[in-house]
Design a protein around this motif. Structure first.
Motif, PDB file in Angstrom:
ATOM      1  N   THR A 105       0.830  -1.210   0.000  1.00 54.55           N
ATOM      2  CA  THR A 105       0.000   0.000   0.000  1.00 54.55           C
ATOM      3  C   THR A 105       0.862   1.255   0.000  1.00 54.55           C
ATOM      4  O   THR A 105       0.591   2.217  -0.730  1.00 54.55           O
ATOM      5  N   LYS A 106       1.900   1.256   0.826  1.00 56.52           N
ATOM      6  CA  LYS A 106       2.695   2.474   1.023  1.00 56.52           C
ATOM      7  C   LYS A 106       3.440   2.907  -0.242  1.00 56.52           C
ATOM      8  O   LYS A 106       3.629   4.103  -0.461  1.00 56.52           O
ATOM      9  N   LYS A 149      -6.218   6.046  -5.089  1.00 60.39           N
ATOM     10  CA  LYS A 149      -5.992   6.040  -3.647  1.00 60.39           C
ATOM     11  C   LYS A 149      -5.908   4.590  -3.173  1.00 60.39           C
ATOM     12  O   LYS A 149      -6.700   3.750  -3.612  1.00 60.39           O
ATOM     13  N   VAL A 150      -4.940   4.329  -2.303  1.00 60.22           N
ATOM     14  CA  VAL A 150      -4.693   2.960  -1.842  1.00 60.22           C
ATOM     15  C   VAL A 150      -4.636   2.957  -0.317  1.00 60.22           C
ATOM     16  O   VAL A 150      -3.905   3.756   0.285  1.00 60.22           O
ATOM     17  N   ASN A 198      -3.247   5.956   1.801  1.00 61.40           N
ATOM     18  CA  ASN A 198      -2.093   5.527   2.599  1.00 61.40           C
ATOM     19  C   ASN A 198      -2.426   5.377   4.085  1.00 61.40           C
ATOM     20  O   ASN A 198      -1.596   5.624   4.937  1.00 61.40           O
ATOM     21  N   MET A 199      -3.649   4.976   4.390  1.00 58.77           N
ATOM     22  CA  MET A 199      -4.043   4.753   5.783  1.00 58.77           C
ATOM     23  C   MET A 199      -4.051   3.261   6.108  1.00 58.77           C
ATOM     24  O   MET A 199      -4.312   2.435   5.244  1.00 58.77           O
ATOM     25  N   ALA A 235      -3.897   2.893  12.559  1.00 56.74           N
ATOM     26  CA  ALA A 235      -2.576   2.421  12.986  1.00 56.74           C
ATOM     27  C   ALA A 235      -1.520   3.119  12.131  1.00 56.74           C
ATOM     28  O   ALA A 235      -1.764   3.427  10.963  1.00 56.74           O
ATOM     29  N   TYR A 236      -0.351   3.352  12.721  1.00 55.64           N
ATOM     30  CA  TYR A 236       0.698   4.080  12.021  1.00 55.64           C
ATOM     31  C   TYR A 236       2.047   3.385  12.161  1.00 55.64           C
ATOM     32  O   TYR A 236       2.338   2.797  13.197  1.00 55.64           O
TER      33      TYR A 236
END
Length: 295
Positions: free
Chosen positions: A175-176, A188-189, A233-234, A246-247
């Motif tokens: 994803t990132k 958007k991913v 990007n979440m 979450a990060y």
């Protein structure tokens, strides 16, 4: 304002039951035309069934439009054919939810390499196959919404799921990079880490909790993440009507007094101090932070 998927075309993999079915039904209810992909089979990936056809029948009975697909996400050519069939019928692909998965849980000591490889192949390579199959279409139409399915196991670990966890954190990493490569094309991913009572988790949840953690209670977060105004990007956790973020963070770190392991040991508390930690938007930010420490 109501979130609508009118005139949108969505592909949901592993949509014959559980989370995928819940996503497909709700997307259709809100106006999307849905490709219901499901190989069927048991949760370890063996066998097959007509589960996708049953979900299509549910959607059509409610007045929606859907088509079934029995392709395996591990077979890239089958995913290309699935996308071609959807485009031939509806002209575009707006949304991809990579949901298909399998479990082969064992402690790492007892896990055969084949069990490791197969779980990686379905979750990680399978999601890459599906995403690659829609990528050019989404770039050409300047619009795309892609959702990867991670897991708390990938983010935080879980005994007996080394294969699953490796695949799931891999998806967050995919994803990132894709959010960066897709940004200028309106793609958007995002990543969802669902907690749900499904066939995959039925022996984990107590009976009372199983109902609270119904797949339908994860669908709101998933649909938001593939909507027109979605973030990108979440990493979003969802279960039982609770939604979390979450990060992956990075501490400010420390410039070593001297380049020795002893210095790392001596400065360890400074290295892991979370004061002023950041959430990088790309890998380059780690290098930039190091450079700033050298000034």
């Amino acid at each position: 304002m109501a979130i609508s998927f009118d005139n949108r075309v969505a592909i949901v993999t592993g949509a014959g039951g559980g989370l995928g079915r819940a996503y497909a039904l709700e997307l259709a209810r809100r106006g999307a035309r849905v490709v219901v992909n499901d190989l069927g089979g048991a949760r370890d990936g063996t066998g097959h069934s007509d589960a996708a056809l049953a979900v299509v029948a549910e959607i059509e009975a409610a007045g929606g439009e859907a088509m079934s697909n029995g392709g395996s996400v591990t077979d890239y050519d089958q995913m290309v054919a699935m996308v071609a069939a959807a485009k031939a019928r509806w002209g575009r692909i707006d949304i991809l939810i990579n949901n298909a998965g399998v479990l082969r849980d064992r402690s790492f000591a007892k896990m055969e390499p084949e069990d490791f490889r197969f779980v990686i192949d379905v979750h990680l390579n399978g999601s890459a196959n599906c995403t690659k199959a829609v990528w050019d279409t989404m770039r050409e139409q300047n619009y795309g919404r892609i959702l990867m399915t991670a897991s708390s196991t990938g983010l935080f670990g879980n005994f007996g799921q080394a294969n699953y966890g490796a695949a799931k954190l891999g998806l967050a990493g995919l994803t990132k990079t894709l959010h960066l490569e897709g940004a200028k094309y309106g793609i958007k991913v995002n990543t969802i880490a669902p907690v749900a009572g499904t066939r995959m988790t039925e022996d984990i949840f107590p009976e009372a909790a199983f109902a609270a953690f119904a797949p339908e209670n994860v669908a709101p977060a998933a649909l938001f993440l593939v909507s027109e105004d979605a973030p990108t990007n979440m990493i979003v956790g969802a279960g039982a009507g609770v939604v979390q973020a979450a990060y992956v963070t990075l501490t400010q770190g420390a410039r070593l007094v001297e380049a020795t392991p002893e210095s790392v040991a001596a400065q360890w508390s400074e290295i892991i101090d979370r004061k002023g930690e950041i959430v990088p938007n790309s890998g380059a930010e780690q290098t930039m932070l190091i450079m700033s420490k050298l000034q």
